[in-house]
Write a protein that holds these residues in place. Sequence first.
Motif, PDB file in Angstrom:
ATOM      1  N   ALA A 182      41.765  -3.146 -14.095  1.00 16.52           N
ATOM      2  CA  ALA A 182      42.730  -3.141 -15.198  1.00 16.52           C
ATOM      3  C   ALA A 182      42.768  -4.482 -15.926  1.00 16.52           C
ATOM      4  CB  ALA A 182      44.112  -2.808 -14.674  1.00 16.52           C
ATOM      5  N   ASP A 183      42.513  -5.565 -15.198  1.00 15.08           N
ATOM      6  CA  ASP A 183      42.574  -6.904 -15.791  1.00 15.08           C
ATOM      7  C   ASP A 183      41.369  -7.720 -15.344  1.00 15.08           C
ATOM      8  OD1 ASP A 183      45.452  -6.621 -16.706  1.00 15.08           O
ATOM      9  OD2 ASP A 183      45.710  -6.419 -14.543  1.00 15.08           O
ATOM     10  N   ARG A 190      32.749  10.192 -13.303  1.00 17.39           N
ATOM     11  CA  ARG A 190      32.305  10.991 -12.169  1.00 17.39           C
ATOM     12  C   ARG A 190      32.966  12.359 -12.185  1.00 17.39           C
ATOM     13  NH1 ARG A 190      36.073  10.282  -8.114  1.00 17.39           N
ATOM     14  NH2 ARG A 190      37.693   8.880  -8.733  1.00 17.39           N
ATOM     15  N   VAL A 208      43.470 -11.186 -18.403  1.00 16.09           N
ATOM     16  CA  VAL A 208      43.547 -10.448 -19.665  1.00 16.09           C
ATOM     17  C   VAL A 208      43.321  -8.956 -19.379  1.00 16.09           C
ATOM     18  CG1 VAL A 208      42.473 -10.202 -21.948  1.00 16.09           C
ATOM     19  CG2 VAL A 208      42.652 -12.442 -20.898  1.00 16.09           C
ATOM     20  N   PRO A 209      44.136  -8.068 -19.998  1.00 13.21           N
ATOM     21  CA  PRO A 209      43.934  -6.637 -19.743  1.00 13.21           C
ATOM     22  C   PRO A 209      42.625  -6.097 -20.325  1.00 13.21           C
ATOM     23  CG  PRO A 209      45.762  -6.990 -21.270  1.00 13.21           C
ATOM     24  CD  PRO A 209      45.327  -8.330 -20.810  1.00 13.21           C
ATOM     25  N   VAL A 232      34.932  12.648 -15.420  1.00 24.56           N
ATOM     26  CA  VAL A 232      36.235  12.036 -15.660  1.00 24.56           C
ATOM     27  C   VAL A 232      36.067  10.524 -15.662  1.00 24.56           C
ATOM     28  CG1 VAL A 232      38.542  11.698 -14.699  1.00 24.56           C
ATOM     29  CG2 VAL A 232      37.504  13.944 -14.633  1.00 24.56           C
ATOM     30  N   LEU A 233      36.625   9.904 -16.686  1.00 18.82           N
ATOM     31  CA  LEU A 233      36.539   8.450 -16.799  1.00 18.82           C
ATOM     32  C   LEU A 233      37.576   7.827 -15.870  1.00 18.82           C
ATOM     33  CD1 LEU A 233      35.411   5.948 -18.303  1.00 18.82           C
ATOM     34  CD2 LEU A 233      37.263   6.254 -19.938  1.00 18.82           C
ATOM     35  N   ASP A 234      37.133   6.948 -15.008  1.00 22.51           N
ATOM     36  CA  ASP A 234      38.026   6.296 -14.057  1.00 22.51           C
ATOM     37  C   ASP A 234      37.981   4.791 -14.309  1.00 22.51           C
ATOM     38  OD1 ASP A 234      39.724   5.964 -11.998  1.00 22.51           O
ATOM     39  OD2 ASP A 234      38.366   6.632 -10.417  1.00 22.51           O
ATOM     40  N   GLN A 235      39.133   4.218 -14.672  1.00 20.50           N
ATOM     41  CA  GLN A 235      39.178   2.765 -14.882  1.00 20.50           C
ATOM     42  C   GLN A 235      39.479   2.095 -13.555  1.00 20.50           C
ATOM     43  OE1 GLN A 235      41.613   1.397 -18.121  1.00 20.50           O
ATOM     44  NE2 GLN A 235      41.138  -0.744 -17.725  1.00 20.50           N
ATOM     45  N   ILE A 257      35.026  15.063 -10.047  1.00 18.15           N
ATOM     46  CA  ILE A 257      35.885  14.946  -8.855  1.00 18.15           C
ATOM     47  C   ILE A 257      36.117  16.278  -8.141  1.00 18.15           C
ATOM     48  CG2 ILE A 257      37.072  12.847  -9.540  1.00 18.15           C
ATOM     49  CD1 ILE A 257      39.394  14.609 -10.464  1.00 18.15           C
TER      50      ILE A 257
END
Lengths: 214, 138
Positions: free
Chosen positions: A126-127, A179, A104-105, A120-123, A181
């Motif tokens: 993904a699933d 974080r 599931v995403p 900075v938001l870093d994903q 960058i």
Amino acid sequence: MVETIVLKLEKREGRGTAASRRLRKQGLIPVIVYGHGADPVSAAVSLHDITLELQHHHKLVDVELDGKSEKLLIKDVQYDHLYDKIIHVDMTRVNLNERVTVTVPVVLRGTPAGAAEDGVLDQLLADVELECLVTAIPEEVRVKVSDMQVGDTILAKDIKLPQGSVLVTDPETAVATVRVIAEELEAEAEVAEEGAAEPEVIAREKESEEGEES
Amino acid sequence: MALMPKRVKWRKYQRGKIRGNACRGNYVAFGDFGLQVLGPAFITGRQLEAGRVAATHFLHREGKVYVRVFPHRSVSAKPLETRMGKGKGEPDHWAARVRPGTVLYEIGGVAEDVARQALARVAHKMPVRCRFVTRHHA
């Protein structure tokens, strides 16, 4: 949730690349139905109908096969090299009381508080893989990130899952992090400047070793 | 200095042909958006670095840029005004061999319109036609 349509599966005789290509030219997609100890069935489905189902993120679909209607789970979808066109679909037979493992995403919601401090938001994930009832497969898993400061990380075990769902993915897997960058960019530039003019050759090393031995 | 491998098995390679389509590295795996090549190409280390710099400059340190390919292959060249023969030229630069469908760059952590603009700038630096792609969710 959009209402599902009934997919009409037609049994197909031909197997292999050529037969599948002929099917695709007619606007059909080869499908294989398997599971629950029964014999696998090769079939074909309309490209238009299956595309609609996938666009609506439906995993459990109503199908009509051999005049019988049943519910099947979309297990896998294969795409062409450009990831544009669907070329094959795997479906499994399921019992409606059965628990299944699905992917599931993960959708991040909100702007992190750390964004104000150049964070900075870093994903990172993904699933996620979940185990849930086949009739209660969530379309997506939402994760609230608005409280995250610089340096914070959300792990898979922190995700609030829908009721009845169990996490299969490693609970210690990082889902999102905030974080700065700027430091990383400088480090990259330094590495690029320090690079050697020509790389070390492994084959030449071996040749010289052999030469010494003889 | 452009990108190049640290260690290689051989200094020189035969050029060969790039046949077929990408059957790996052809989807967005790390970020949210990507740049996919539509034809076969040799992409040099300089071009890859130019693309990365163009994207990071445009993003003003926001988001994250991933470079999905690496120039593993040496490309040799003969010096100017040299007669033919006398063996293969010396390694001149390093290049990545890519097949149609390969994702070159990915961007994560920015809005789609920003990623589109950044990757359009990158695409201008590539020796091959490219297109913008988004992540396929399961």
